[in-house]
Design a protein around this motif. Structure first.
Motif, PDB file in Angstrom:
ATOM      1  N   ILE A  19       0.896  -1.140   0.078  1.00 29.91           N
ATOM      2  CA  ILE A  19      -0.187   0.197  -0.024  1.00 29.91           C
ATOM      3  C   ILE A  19       0.856   1.535   0.122  1.00 29.91           C
ATOM      4  N   ASP A  20       0.646   2.036  -0.994  1.00 28.27           N
ATOM      5  CA  ASP A  20       1.322   3.568  -1.063  1.00 28.27           C
ATOM      6  C   ASP A  20       0.408   4.430  -0.828  1.00 28.27           C
ATOM      7  N   VAL A  21       0.535   5.082   0.570  1.00 32.15           N
ATOM      8  CA  VAL A  21      -0.381   6.061   0.858  1.00 32.15           C
ATOM      9  C   VAL A  21      -0.366   7.267   0.314  1.00 32.15           C
ATOM     10  N   GLU A  22       0.783   7.822   0.075  1.00 26.80           N
ATOM     11  CA  GLU A  22       0.971   9.003  -0.752  1.00 26.80           C
ATOM     12  C   GLU A  22       0.502   8.893  -2.357  1.00 26.80           C
ATOM     13  N   GLY A  23       1.270   7.744  -2.687  1.00 29.38           N
ATOM     14  CA  GLY A  23       0.529   7.699  -4.068  1.00 29.38           C
ATOM     15  C   GLY A  23      -0.788   7.195  -4.458  1.00 29.38           C
ATOM     16  N   ARG A  24      -1.461   6.784  -3.311  1.00 29.92           N
ATOM     17  CA  ARG A  24      -3.134   6.273  -3.136  1.00 29.92           C
ATOM     18  C   ARG A  24      -3.040   5.002  -4.050  1.00 29.92           C
ATOM     19  N   THR A  25      -2.018   4.246  -4.249  1.00 32.23           N
ATOM     20  CA  THR A  25      -2.039   2.938  -5.053  1.00 32.23           C
ATOM     21  C   THR A  25      -1.750   1.441  -3.930  1.00 32.23           C
ATOM     22  N   VAL A  26      -2.227   0.598  -4.592  1.00 36.17           N
ATOM     23  CA  VAL A  26      -2.151  -0.553  -3.880  1.00 36.17           C
ATOM     24  C   VAL A  26      -1.839  -1.785  -5.268  1.00 36.17           C
ATOM     25  N   THR A  27      -0.684  -2.307  -4.826  1.00 32.20           N
ATOM     26  CA  THR A  27      -0.357  -3.661  -5.762  1.00 32.20           C
ATOM     27  C   THR A  27      -0.576  -4.629  -4.926  1.00 32.20           C
ATOM     28  N   LEU A  28      -1.416  -5.569  -5.788  1.00 33.48           N
ATOM     29  CA  LEU A  28      -2.009  -6.773  -5.243  1.00 33.48           C
ATOM     30  C   LEU A  28      -2.167  -8.053  -6.111  1.00 33.48           C
ATOM     31  N   VAL A  29      -2.105  -8.954  -5.540  1.00 31.36           N
ATOM     32  CA  VAL A  29      -2.270 -10.419  -6.277  1.00 31.36           C
ATOM     33  C   VAL A  29      -3.871 -10.605  -6.569  1.00 31.36           C
ATOM     34  N   PHE A  30      -4.248 -10.680  -7.846  1.00 33.87           N
ATOM     35  CA  PHE A  30      -5.689 -10.959  -7.990  1.00 33.87           C
ATOM     36  C   PHE A  30      -5.871 -12.432  -8.257  1.00 33.87           C
ATOM     37  N   THR A  31      -4.922 -13.228  -8.348  1.00 33.74           N
ATOM     38  CA  THR A  31      -5.102 -14.601  -8.528  1.00 33.74           C
ATOM     39  C   THR A  31      -3.665 -15.388  -8.355  1.00 33.74           C
ATOM     40  N   THR A  32      -4.020 -16.658  -7.746  1.00 33.90           N
ATOM     41  CA  THR A  32      -3.006 -17.372  -7.424  1.00 33.90           C
ATOM     42  C   THR A  32      -3.228 -18.785  -8.318  1.00 33.90           C
ATOM     43  N   GLY A  33      -4.408 -18.963  -8.941  1.00 31.26           N
ATOM     44  CA  GLY A  33      -4.934 -20.201  -9.649  1.00 31.26           C
ATOM     45  C   GLY A  33      -5.129 -21.347  -8.648  1.00 31.26           C
ATOM     46  N   ALA A  34      -5.655 -21.032  -7.527  1.00 35.31           N
ATOM     47  CA  ALA A  34      -5.859 -22.242  -6.176  1.00 35.31           C
ATOM     48  C   ALA A  34      -6.842 -22.947  -6.987  1.00 35.31           C
ATOM     49  N   THR A  35      -7.054 -24.067  -6.652  1.00 38.88           N
ATOM     50  CA  THR A  35      -8.039 -25.021  -6.766  1.00 38.88           C
ATOM     51  C   THR A  35      -9.372 -24.705  -5.795  1.00 38.88           C
ATOM     52  N   VAL A  36     -10.446 -24.390  -6.237  1.00 36.33           N
ATOM     53  CA  VAL A  36     -11.652 -24.069  -5.621  1.00 36.33           C
ATOM     54  C   VAL A  36     -12.728 -25.100  -5.887  1.00 36.33           C
ATOM     55  N   ARG A  37     -13.662 -25.522  -4.694  1.00 33.46           N
ATOM     56  CA  ARG A  37     -14.857 -26.327  -5.015  1.00 33.46           C
ATOM     57  C   ARG A  37     -16.077 -25.492  -5.412  1.00 33.46           C
ATOM     58  N   ARG A  38     -16.734 -26.050  -6.621  1.00 30.42           N
ATOM     59  CA  ARG A  38     -17.567 -25.431  -7.008  1.00 30.42           C
ATOM     60  C   ARG A  38     -18.738 -26.615  -6.955  1.00 30.42           C
ATOM     61  N   ARG A  39     -19.922 -25.940  -7.598  1.00 28.98           N
ATOM     62  CA  ARG A  39     -21.130 -26.937  -7.511  1.00 28.98           C
ATOM     63  C   ARG A  39     -21.956 -26.680  -8.832  1.00 28.98           C
ATOM     64  N   ARG A  40     -22.624 -27.779  -9.463  1.00 30.14           N
ATOM     65  CA  ARG A  40     -23.225 -27.427 -10.668  1.00 30.14           C
ATOM     66  C   ARG A  40     -24.476 -28.581 -10.551  1.00 30.14           C
ATOM     67  N   TYR A  41     -25.597 -28.015 -10.945  1.00 24.79           N
ATOM     68  CA  TYR A  41     -26.849 -28.583 -11.012  1.00 24.79           C
ATOM     69  C   TYR A  41     -26.862 -29.793 -11.876  1.00 24.79           C
ATOM     70  N   VAL A  42     -27.426 -31.029 -11.517  1.00 26.16           N
ATOM     71  CA  VAL A  42     -27.804 -32.082 -12.533  1.00 26.16           C
ATOM     72  C   VAL A  42     -29.299 -32.357 -12.434  1.00 26.16           C
ATOM     73  N   GLY A  43     -29.812 -31.928 -13.626  1.00 29.49           N
ATOM     74  CA  GLY A  43     -31.335 -31.891 -13.736  1.00 29.49           C
ATOM     75  C   GLY A  43     -31.895 -30.620 -12.837  1.00 29.49           C
ATOM     76  N   TRP A  44     -32.661 -30.470 -12.283  1.00 30.33           N
ATOM     77  CA  TRP A  44     -33.375 -29.404 -11.762  1.00 30.33           C
ATOM     78  C   TRP A  44     -33.106 -29.348 -10.159  1.00 30.33           C
ATOM     79  N   ASP A  45     -32.977 -30.663  -9.551  1.00 25.23           N
ATOM     80  CA  ASP A  45     -32.722 -30.531  -8.135  1.00 25.23           C
ATOM     81  C   ASP A  45     -31.539 -30.928  -7.494  1.00 25.23           C
ATOM     82  N   SER A  46     -30.725 -31.729  -8.012  1.00 28.65           N
ATOM     83  CA  SER A  46     -29.483 -32.260  -7.489  1.00 28.65           C
ATOM     84  C   SER A  46     -28.391 -31.332  -7.905  1.00 28.65           C
TER      85      SER A  46
END
Length: 217
Positions: A19-46
């Motif tokens: 964080i650069d307070v004087e310059g009002r900037t932030v250098t950040l990591v927006f991704t590391t490609g980590a594996t995340v758990r998702r969910r998808r529908y099968v049919g209408w209710d599973s």
């Protein structure tokens, strides 16, 4: 190929040393490609879980939108310009990380941006989230009982960066299913009309149509 799922989200912590307070900037990591758990529908209710992994490389990530001045938002709110608190000055790939230099407006221009920068600089708000579209995904089916399907995202496009409050826990990530936007998606796997992934796309399309018609609000 079917149309894609709506814009996705992933969260990362902010390094206090970036964080650069004087310059009002932030250098950040927006991704590391980590594996995340998702969910998808099968049919209408599973609901079936699967793991999603983002490939992080110069070939995999399309940084054109980020380097064209992508917006920095408050909690992925895209319905008004008042939600924009900053801009992406530059984005790049460094090793296995996607990084970005974020700039806030000068003090006094926007009170919401001033508040956000103060909260970030004081380490009250510590997490960011990237909104992205999936352009190509390779699906690896589960081979053994207890395993889940693997979705390897081989091409994807970041659209925006948001400051968020939710803890940067990879297992707590969710889809941004409220948006009506869709994006072209290439699926690197055999697809038939009975494929559960197509059922998921149909379900999302119907939900979007219902929202637009004012049904189920």
């Amino acid at each position: 190929m079917p149309e894609a799922l709506p814009l996705q989200e992933r969260k990362q912590p902010i390094d206090k040393n970036a964080i650069d307070v004087e310059g009002r900037t932030v250098t950040l990591v927006f991704t590391t490609g980590a594996t995340v758990r998702r969910r998808r529908y099968v049919g209408w209710d599973s609901v079936v879980p699967f793991d999603e992994t983002l490939v992080v490389s110069r070939d995999a990530i399309d940084l054109s939108r980020m380097n064209a001045g992508a917006p920095v938002l408050d909690s992925h709110a895209t319905y008004t310009t008042f939600s924009q608190v900053g801009v992406v000055e530059r984005a790049w790939i460094e090793g296995k990380e996607g990084k970005a230099l974020i700039r806030f407006p000068k003090a006094g221009i926007d009170k919401d941006a001033d508040r956000m920068f103060a909260m970030v600089a004081d380490e009250i708000i510590k997490n960011v989230s990237v909104g992205y579209s999936i352009d190509k995904v390779r699906i690896v089916e589960a081979e053994k009982k207890g395993q889940v399907e693997q979705h390897i995202v081989e091409r994807w496009t970041p659209y925006e960066v948001s400051f968020v409050t939710i803890n940067a826990d990879p297992n707590a990530q969710v889809r941004a299913a409220e948006t009506a936007a869709t994006y072209l998606l290439e699926i690197d796997a055999p697809v038939t009309l009975s494929d559960p992934d197509l059922n998921a796309v149909r379900r999302i399309r119907m939900m979007q149509q219902q929202r637009q018609a004012g049904i189920g609000r």
